[in-house]
Design a protein around this motif. Structure first.
Motif, PDB file in Angstrom:
ATOM      1  N   VAL A  54     -62.310  13.078 -53.241  1.00 17.89           N
ATOM      2  CA  VAL A  54     -61.147  12.674 -52.950  1.00 17.89           C
ATOM      3  C   VAL A  54     -60.459  11.774 -53.716  1.00 17.89           C
ATOM      4  O   VAL A  54     -59.318  11.788 -54.377  1.00 17.89           O
ATOM      5  N   ARG A  55     -61.224  10.647 -54.236  1.00 23.31           N
ATOM      6  CA  ARG A  55     -60.682   9.593 -55.287  1.00 23.31           C
ATOM      7  C   ARG A  55     -60.415  10.314 -56.795  1.00 23.31           C
ATOM      8  O   ARG A  55     -59.713   9.852 -57.373  1.00 23.31           O
ATOM      9  N   TRP A  56     -61.250  11.150 -56.964  1.00 19.78           N
ATOM     10  CA  TRP A  56     -61.419  11.957 -58.271  1.00 19.78           C
ATOM     11  C   TRP A  56     -59.925  12.729 -58.468  1.00 19.78           C
ATOM     12  O   TRP A  56     -59.133  12.717 -59.352  1.00 19.78           O
ATOM     13  N   ALA A  57     -59.664  13.329 -57.260  1.00 19.85           N
ATOM     14  CA  ALA A  57     -58.502  14.152 -57.264  1.00 19.85           C
ATOM     15  C   ALA A  57     -57.185  13.494 -57.168  1.00 19.85           C
ATOM     16  O   ALA A  57     -56.334  13.638 -57.927  1.00 19.85           O
ATOM     17  N   ARG A  58     -57.213  12.096 -56.617  1.00 18.30           N
ATOM     18  CA  ARG A  58     -56.141  11.196 -56.774  1.00 18.30           C
ATOM     19  C   ARG A  58     -55.882  10.782 -58.015  1.00 18.30           C
ATOM     20  O   ARG A  58     -54.832  10.060 -58.468  1.00 18.30           O
ATOM     21  N   ARG A  59     -56.907  10.793 -59.022  1.00 22.00           N
ATOM     22  CA  ARG A  59     -56.872  10.323 -60.309  1.00 22.00           C
ATOM     23  C   ARG A  59     -56.090  11.221 -61.053  1.00 22.00           C
ATOM     24  O   ARG A  59     -55.766  11.041 -62.389  1.00 22.00           O
ATOM     25  N   GLY A  60     -55.810  12.318 -60.705  1.00 22.33           N
ATOM     26  CA  GLY A  60     -55.251  13.502 -61.399  1.00 22.33           C
ATOM     27  C   GLY A  60     -56.119  14.192 -62.303  1.00 22.33           C
ATOM     28  O   GLY A  60     -55.858  14.850 -63.361  1.00 22.33           O
ATOM     29  N   ALA A  61     -57.359  14.131 -61.941  1.00 16.16           N
ATOM     30  CA  ALA A  61     -58.505  15.104 -62.570  1.00 16.16           C
ATOM     31  C   ALA A  61     -58.348  16.516 -62.486  1.00 16.16           C
ATOM     32  O   ALA A  61     -57.933  16.700 -61.360  1.00 16.16           O
ATOM     33  N   PRO A  62     -58.766  17.323 -63.156  1.00 18.94           N
ATOM     34  CA  PRO A  62     -58.717  18.879 -63.074  1.00 18.94           C
ATOM     35  C   PRO A  62     -59.484  19.211 -61.759  1.00 18.94           C
ATOM     36  O   PRO A  62     -60.555  18.798 -61.393  1.00 18.94           O
ATOM     37  N   GLU A  63     -58.877  20.118 -61.084  1.00 22.61           N
ATOM     38  CA  GLU A  63     -59.443  20.589 -59.671  1.00 22.61           C
ATOM     39  C   GLU A  63     -60.806  21.353 -60.009  1.00 22.61           C
ATOM     40  O   GLU A  63     -61.087  22.206 -61.035  1.00 22.61           O
ATOM     41  N   GLY A  64     -61.898  20.838 -59.310  1.00 21.74           N
ATOM     42  CA  GLY A  64     -63.310  21.585 -59.417  1.00 21.74           C
ATOM     43  C   GLY A  64     -63.996  21.077 -60.241  1.00 21.74           C
ATOM     44  O   GLY A  64     -65.188  21.161 -60.472  1.00 21.74           O
ATOM     45  N   SER A  65     -63.644  19.961 -61.201  1.00 21.50           N
ATOM     46  CA  SER A  65     -64.399  19.114 -62.279  1.00 21.50           C
ATOM     47  C   SER A  65     -65.411  18.424 -61.672  1.00 21.50           C
ATOM     48  O   SER A  65     -66.225  18.158 -62.311  1.00 21.50           O
ATOM     49  N   VAL A  66     -65.302  17.903 -60.410  1.00 20.24           N
ATOM     50  CA  VAL A  66     -66.252  17.065 -59.965  1.00 20.24           C
ATOM     51  C   VAL A  66     -67.656  17.900 -59.715  1.00 20.24           C
ATOM     52  O   VAL A  66     -68.645  17.089 -59.943  1.00 20.24           O
ATOM     53  N   TRP A  67     -67.514  19.357 -59.469  1.00 15.49           N
ATOM     54  CA  TRP A  67     -68.679  19.910 -59.233  1.00 15.49           C
ATOM     55  C   TRP A  67     -69.434  20.236 -60.539  1.00 15.49           C
ATOM     56  O   TRP A  67     -70.528  20.267 -60.570  1.00 15.49           O
ATOM     57  N   ASP A  68     -68.588  20.320 -61.647  1.00 14.76           N
ATOM     58  CA  ASP A  68     -68.868  20.532 -63.076  1.00 14.76           C
ATOM     59  C   ASP A  68     -70.056  19.195 -63.518  1.00 14.76           C
ATOM     60  O   ASP A  68     -70.778  19.493 -64.280  1.00 14.76           O
TER      61      ASP A  68
END
Length: 396
Positions: A54-68
């Motif tokens: 949730v926090r990573w998406a709010r930073r404007g990071a690429p979608e799905g990169s948290v799993w990478d």
């Protein structure tokens, strides 16, 4: 008043020991034991990932990169946590004084418990760095997003110690004292069976949950960057770990420094706190990053398009160089002036194949505007034209 007294009698005077530590799954060749400790670790990972994503998406990071990233960070973290535990509590694996009486086969049996947070963080960060490089994002940005989630995962995972009846504190008479089965291998020898112990797992879990709320509030207020929130996490966790670790009575490696002998984890917490404080201050002196983006340089949105445009421009330049005329060579452009074309045509009238420049008399005689006064001259002209015609027809 009587109702309050009756309610007080329903409140247990201690935390009971668990009567469940997992379940078995029947298989054709035997059974698969699912330990409650492993389920707590898994649950901690899931809630930590949820908050981090949730926090990573709010930073404007690429979608799905948290799993990478976590696909590298989690395995590295588990291996690092186990290795640190083995080093900090080596007796059961190598024997007292490394006399070889331990059981090395216990090292990979993580389901029995034993993960050191410091090893998990160090190798977990290394795995996260690999994942961030592959995803094209900054490690510092990911650490800031993951710090509260990491603390939340630790809060949930600590309950695995409860189900394993391990890592409890010294005896206590407090109403929230923890019961440990007297026949449990972790029960201290020589103590009465009804002895209660400090539930250090509960203390750390509550400490961590409070830390999650504090970190979220501070980040909302100051909007930390350059991994400063991660270093705040390290300071907060170690501050609580010092006093919680000092309460534990389980066997651990003892270290003597400055004339003080205490557990290795206590010294580690002190040094990590100091290091995190220094880094937090030094990074804060640099200010906010410009531009404030989670992407690595050249990997942000539109980077691929810009790269394609640069390649297309390079191809156009290369194509223009390929067709450019060499020095000393006449331009072969089709847009040549009419006068130059006529100058290069062969002189049909005089039968010469070489280019010639028309004289002033030739246009006048060909125009038909000049009156003919000499008949013989006219006849000679006709005769010359008749004789020169075959020759002109053979010239190219």
């Amino acid at each position: 008043m009587q109702i309050l007294l009756q309610a007080a009698t329903l409140v247990p005077a201690s935390i009971p020991s668990p009567d469940w530590s997992g379940f078995d799954i029947p298989l054709p060749w035997g059974t698969l034991r699912i330990h409650a400790y492993a389920l707590c670790i898994l649950a901690g990972i899931m809630v930590g990932l949820w908050l981090t994503s949730v926090r990573w998406a709010r930073r404007g990071a690429p979608e799905g990169s948290v799993w990478d990233i976590v696909i590298w960070a989690i395995p590295f973290g588990i291996i690092g946590g186990r290795l640190y535990h083995v080093v900090s509590s080596p007796d059961q694996y190598f024997g007292p004084g490394f006399d070889g009486t331990g059981d090395l086969w216990l090292i990979p049996q993580i389901q029995r418990g034993g993960l050191g947070i410091w090893g998990a963080v160090v190798l977990g960060v290394l795995g996260a760095w690999i994942g961030c490089r592959r995803a094209g994002v900054k490690l510092t940005a990911f650490l800031d997003a993951a710090a509260p989630g990491l603390l939340l995962a630790q809060a949930v995972g600590r309950w695995g110690n409860y189900f394993n009846q391990e890592l409890f504190g010294s005896p206590t008479t407090l109403p929230w004292g923890l019961q440990i089965d007297a026949n449990n291998p972790n029960f201290p020898a020589g103590m009465p069976a009804d002895t209660l112990f400090h539930p250090t797992f509960l203390y750390e879990s509550l400490w961590n949950i409070a830390g999650v709320l504090i970190l979220l509030a501070l980040d909302r207020r100051f909007n930390f960057r350059r991994a400063r929130l991660f270093w705040l996490y390290a300071m907060y966790y170690t501050l609580g770990r010092v006093w919680i670790e000092a309460m534990r009575i389980d066997e651990a490696e003892q270290i003597n420094l400055f004339g003080i002998t205490t557990r290795l984890n206590v010294w580690t917490s002190i040094f990590v706190f100091i290091a995190a404080l220094v880094v937090f201050i030094l990074v804060g002196m640099k200010g906010r990053p410009e531009p404030d983006t989670p992407y690595l340089e050249g990997r942000g949105p539109g980077a691929d398009k810009a790269e394609d445009e640069a390649k297309e421009e390079a191809r156009e330049v290369a194509g223009a160089d390929a067709v450019a005329p060499s020095p000393g060579v006449r331009d072969t452009d089709s847009r040549v002036s009419d006068s130059e074309s006529r100058d290069n045509l062969p002189d049909i009238q005089n039968g010469s194949g070489h280019p010639s420049t028309p004289t002033e008399e030739e246009p006048a005689s060909m125009s038909g505007n000049k009156p003919v006064t000499d008949a013989s001259e006219t006849g000679n002209s006709r005769h010359q034209a008749t004789e020169s015609a075959p020759e002109a027809g053979t010239s190219k």
